[in-house]
Design an enzyme around this catalytic site. Structure first.
Site, short mmCIF file in Angstrom:
data_model
loop_
_atom_site.label_atom_id
_atom_site.label_comp_id
_atom_site.label_asym_id
_atom_site.label_seq_id
_atom_site.Cartn_x
_atom_site.Cartn_y
_atom_site.Cartn_z
N ASP A 1 0.83 -1.21 0.00
CA ASP A 1 0.00 0.00 0.00
C ASP A 1 0.86 1.26 0.00
OD1 ASP A 1 -2.69 1.30 0.52
OD2 ASP A 1 -1.61 1.98 2.31
N GLU B 1 1.21 -0.71 -5.10
CA GLU B 1 0.32 0.39 -5.38
C GLU B 1 1.19 1.63 -5.45
OE1 GLU B 1 -3.31 3.14 -3.81
OE2 GLU B 1 -1.68 2.60 -2.51
C1 GLC Z 1 -4.01 3.38 -0.39
C2 GLC Z 1 -5.30 2.63 -0.25
C3 GLC Z 1 -6.37 3.58 0.19
C4 GLC Z 1 -5.95 4.14 1.54
C5 GLC Z 1 -4.57 4.78 1.46
C6 GLC Z 1 -4.02 5.05 2.82
O1 GLC Z 1 -4.08 4.35 -1.37
O2 GLC Z 1 -5.62 1.97 -1.44
O3 GLC Z 1 -7.62 2.97 0.28
O4 GLC Z 1 -6.89 5.09 1.97
O5 GLC Z 1 -3.64 3.92 0.83
O6 GLC Z 1 -3.65 3.88 3.46
#
Ligand code: GLC
Ligand code: MG
Length: 587
Positions: A243, A305
Site C-alpha cells: 500500500d 500500489e
Molecule cells: C491506499 C489505499 C487507500 C488508503 C490509502 C491510505 O491508497 O488503497 O484505500 O486510503 O492507501 O492507506
C-alpha cells in the site's frame, strides 16, 4: 517536453534495458520454429503470477456470513466456488488486520492478527486451505507507510520524547509556536503535521491524522515489518500488495513542497508532493522486501500500489535486474478515463518499449476510484463498453487485476446525502469529494434482500438499485451477460497459447477508433488478433499480417461482442459494431 536530462535518461534506458533485448527480438521474428518441448519447458518455468488473474476483494462488502451487515472471512470462503468457476487465480484482500477502521483497515493497529469483525486467525487459515484446494492464491494487503495511531508502537512512541519507540515515527518541532514544521499537506486534506500536546512535537501523517507515518530510516522498523511479512508467508500467503509504497520516505531537511496553481477539494492550495513521495530510498526497501519473499518457496509476489507519474518511474519499480517489485500496478493505463484508441495504443506501446523485461500489471477499477462501468461508459452503451474494457484487460500481455463486481457491470453508487457518507474523505470533502463509498457497495449475488450479501436489516453501505438486474444469479442465466462474457474471456485466456505466452504487436497504428493488436506465440507461431472498436460508430478494418510471418487471409472466431454467428472472418473488410470486440484466431 524533452529536456537534455530526460533525453540522456532515455539513452541510458535504451542501453540498460532495451539493448540486450534487440538480438532476442530479432531471433523471435526470424525463426519461430522451435520444438513444442521448448514451449513446455518455458511454460513450467514461468512464475505463477505471470499468467495469473488477480481479483481484488473488499472484505467489508463481499459476503457477510454472520448477519451483522459487514462482510467477513467466512463469507469469502463460502464464495470460493464462485471465484473458481469464474476462472481467477489469486485474490488480493484489502486489509483484514485489527483496526479502528478510520480508513477501513488502512489504519492497522496490529499487523499479525485479524480484526474480530472479519473473523479469527483460524478462519484465515481455513480460507487459505480452502482457496488452495481450488488453486486460488491469497495476496495480503500490506500497509507499509503508516500504522493506526492506536498501534502499540505509536502509543509508546508518543508517550515521551525519549521513549525507545520515539524514532519509529516522524517527530519534529514546530517552526514557531502554533506553526507546523513546514507546508507539507496530507493526501486526505490539510496539514500533514499533527501537534501532540503531551510532548509538544508534531508527527507526520501522509494520510489521516489517525495514520502516523512510520520512520523507514529506522532499522528496527524495517526489521519489525519484514517480520510481519514472514508471519503471513508462514501462514500461506502468496505475496503482498504494498500500500502507498512510494510514500515511505520524506526529505530529512523538511524542504517546503512547491505550491501549484489552484486549490484542492479540501480548499488547500495544490502542491507538488516533491519532498514526500517517490524518494530514491524507497528502492532500497523494495529490494529488502524482495529478499524476504525470495527466501520462500513458491514464487511469492510483490504488487505495488504506486501511482507513478510516467513510464520511467513505473519501470524503476521492477528494479535493476528485476530485484524489486514483480507487478507494479499501471495507473497510467487505468486512468485514461476515456475511450481513446490512440491513447491506449500509445500507453501500451510505451509499456512494451520500456518494461519489456518486467511483467506489466493492468487494472481499471479498485476500491479507491469510480468503477469502470460508468467511468468508461458513455451513458448509452455501458454494458457493451464493459465487455470492451474486459477484453482490453484480459487480452494483452499484462497480468490483469479485476475488482469484485466488475464482472457483473457493477456501477459506482455514491451516497446521496452527506449524513450517509462512511469514507472520511467524503465527510471532509463533501460535496466536491464524495469519498469512495460509491465503489465499495456490497457484491450483488442475487435479487433477494440485500442482493444475497447479508441477512442483516441494514448493511454497512446500501445495496445499489442496479442489483435487481445486475447480479450473479440473473447474469448466469443470460448468455449475453457481462458475467458470461468475462467467463468466456477468462477461459480463453487460460487455454490459448498465444494469449498466454504471445508477444504483443501493435497493428493499424494510425486508426483513430479501433485499437488492434496481435498476440503471437514466438515458439509455436499461434496468433490471435484483437480488435476493439472504441467508437460509437461501426468501423471497417482490414489487416495484412504478412510482415509478421502470417500469410492467412481468414481467421476463426474465438470470441466477439456483440456475439457474431460467423465462425470464420476474413482479414479484409471486417465491420466492427459500435464498441464491438473481435478476438480472432489467425493461426
Ligand atoms: C491506499 C489505499 C487507500 C488508503 C490509502 C491510505 O491508497 O488503497 O484505500 O486510503 O492507501 O492507506
Ligand atoms: Mg459479518
Amino acid at each position: 517536453m524533452i529536456t537534455a536530462r530526460s533525453f540522456s535518461r532515455h539513452l541510458l534506458f535504451f542501453f540498460l534495458f532495451l539493448f540486450p533485448l534487440v538480438p532476442a527480438i530479432a531471433q523471435q521474428s526470424a525463426a519461430p520454429a522451435v520444438s513444442p518441448q521448448a514451449h513446455a519447458v518455458r511454460a513450467t518455468t514461468d512464475p505463477w503470477w505471470k499468467h495469473a488473474v488477480i481479483y481484488e476483494i473488499y472484505p467489508r462488502s463481499f459476503q457477510d456470513s454472520d448477519g451483522d451487515g459487514l462482510g467477513d472471512i467466512n463469507g469469502i470462503t463460502a464464495r470460493l466456488d464462485y471465484l473458481q468457476d469464474l476462472g481467477i487465480d489469486a485474490i488480493w484482500i484489502t486489509p483484514l488486520y485489527p483496526s479502528p477502521q478510520v480508513d477501513f483497515g488502512y489504519d492497522v493497529s496490529d499487523y499479525v492478527s485479524i480484526d474480530p469483525a472479519y473473523g479469527t486467525l483460524a478462519d484465515f487459515d481455513r480460507l487459505v486451505r480452502e482457496a488452495k484446494k481450488r488453486n486460488i492464491r491469497l495476496i495480503m494487503d500490506f500497509v507499509v507507510n503508516h500504522t493506526s495511531d492506536r498501534h502499540a508502537w505509536f502509543v509508546e512512541s508518543r508517550f515521551s520524547r525519549d521513549n525507545p519507540k520515539r524514532d519509529w515515527y516522524i517527530w519534529r518541532d514546530g517552526k514557531a509556536p502554533g506553526q507546523p514544521p513546514n507546508n507539507w499537506l496530507s493526501w486526505f486534506g490539510y496539514s500533514a503535521w499533527q501537534l501532540d500536546p503531551k510532548t509538544n512535537q508534531y508527527y507526520y501523517h501522509h494520510f489521516y491524522v489517525q495514520q502516523p507515518d512510520l520512520n523507514w530510516r529506522n532499522t528496527e522498523v524495517r526489521q519489525a515489518m519484514y517480520g510481519v511479512m514472514r508471519f503471513w508467508l508462514d501462514r500461506g500467503a502468496s505475496g503482498f500488495r504494498l500500500d502507498a509504497v512510494t510514500r515511505l520516505f520524506e526529505d530529512p531537511e523538511l524542504h517546503d513542497d512547491p505550491i501549484l496553481p489552484g486549490k484542492n477539494a479540501y480548499g488547500d492550495p495544490n502542491i507538488q508532493h516533491k519532498y514526500t513521495d517517490n524518494l530514491p530510498e524507497v528502492h532500497d526497501v523494495l529490494r529488502e522486501m524482495r529478499k524476504v519473499i525470495d527466501s520462500y518457496p513458491g514464487n511469492p509476489v510483490l504488487v505495488s500500489e504506486a501511482d507513478q507519474p510516467n513510464i520511467t518511474e513505473l519501470t524503476k519499480m521492477y528494479g535493476r535486474g528485476n530485484d524489486e517489485v514483480q507487478l507494479p500496478m499501471d495507473f497510467q493505463v487505468a486512468d485514461v478515463n476515456r475511450l481513446s484508441a490512440p491513447e491506449f495504443r500509445r500507453l501500451l506501446d510505451e509499456v512494451e518499449n520500456n518494461s519489456a523485461d518486467g511483467q506489466p500489471h493492468y487494472f481499471f477499477s479498485n476500491h479507491d476510484q469510480p468503477r469502470q462501468w460508468d467511468r468508461y461508459g458513455d451513458g448509452t452503451h455501458n454494458d457493451q463498453i464493459a465487455k470492451l474494457m474486459a477484453a482490453l484487460l484480459l487480452t494483452t500481455r499484462a497480468t490483469p487485476q479485476m475488482y469484485y463486481g466488475e464482472e457483473l457491470g457493477m456501477r459506482t453508487t455514491p451516497p446521496a446525502r452527506k449524513e450517509d457518507v462512511q469514507d472520511p474523505i467524503g465527510k471532509i470533502g463533501w460535496p466536491q469529494e464524495k469519498g469512495r463509498d460509491g465503489e465499495r457497495t456490497p457484491m450483488q449475488w442475487d435479487a433477494s434482500k440485500n442482493a444475497g450479501f447479508s441477512a442483516a436489516l441494514k448493511t454497512w453501505l446500501p445495496v445499489p438499485p442496479s442489483a435487481a438486474q445486475y447480479n450473479v444469479a440473473a447474469e448466469r442465466k443470460d448468455p449475453n451477460s457481462i458475467l458470461n462474457f468475462y467467463k468466456r474471456l477468462l477461459a480463453l485466456r487460460r487455454s490459448n497459447a498465444a494469449l498466454r505466452d504471445g508477444a504483443y504487436i501493435t497493428l493499424s497504428r494510425e486508426d483513430a477508433n479501433v485499437l488492434s493488436f496481435l498476440r503471437k506465440n514466438p515458439w509455436t507461431g499461434e496468433s490471435v488478433l484483437v480488435a476493439l472498436n472504441m467508437s460509437a460508430q461501426p468501423q471497417t478494418v482490414s489487416f495484412d499480417l504478412a510482415q509478421y510471418g502470417l500469410k492467412e487471409k481468414t481467421t476463426a472466431t474465438l470470441l466477439t461482442a456483440p456475439e457474431s454467428a460467423a465462425t470464420e472472418i476474413a482479414l479484409a473488410g471486417i465491420t466492427i459494431p459500435p464498441f464491438g470486440v473481435l478476438i480472432l484466431r489467425v493461426r
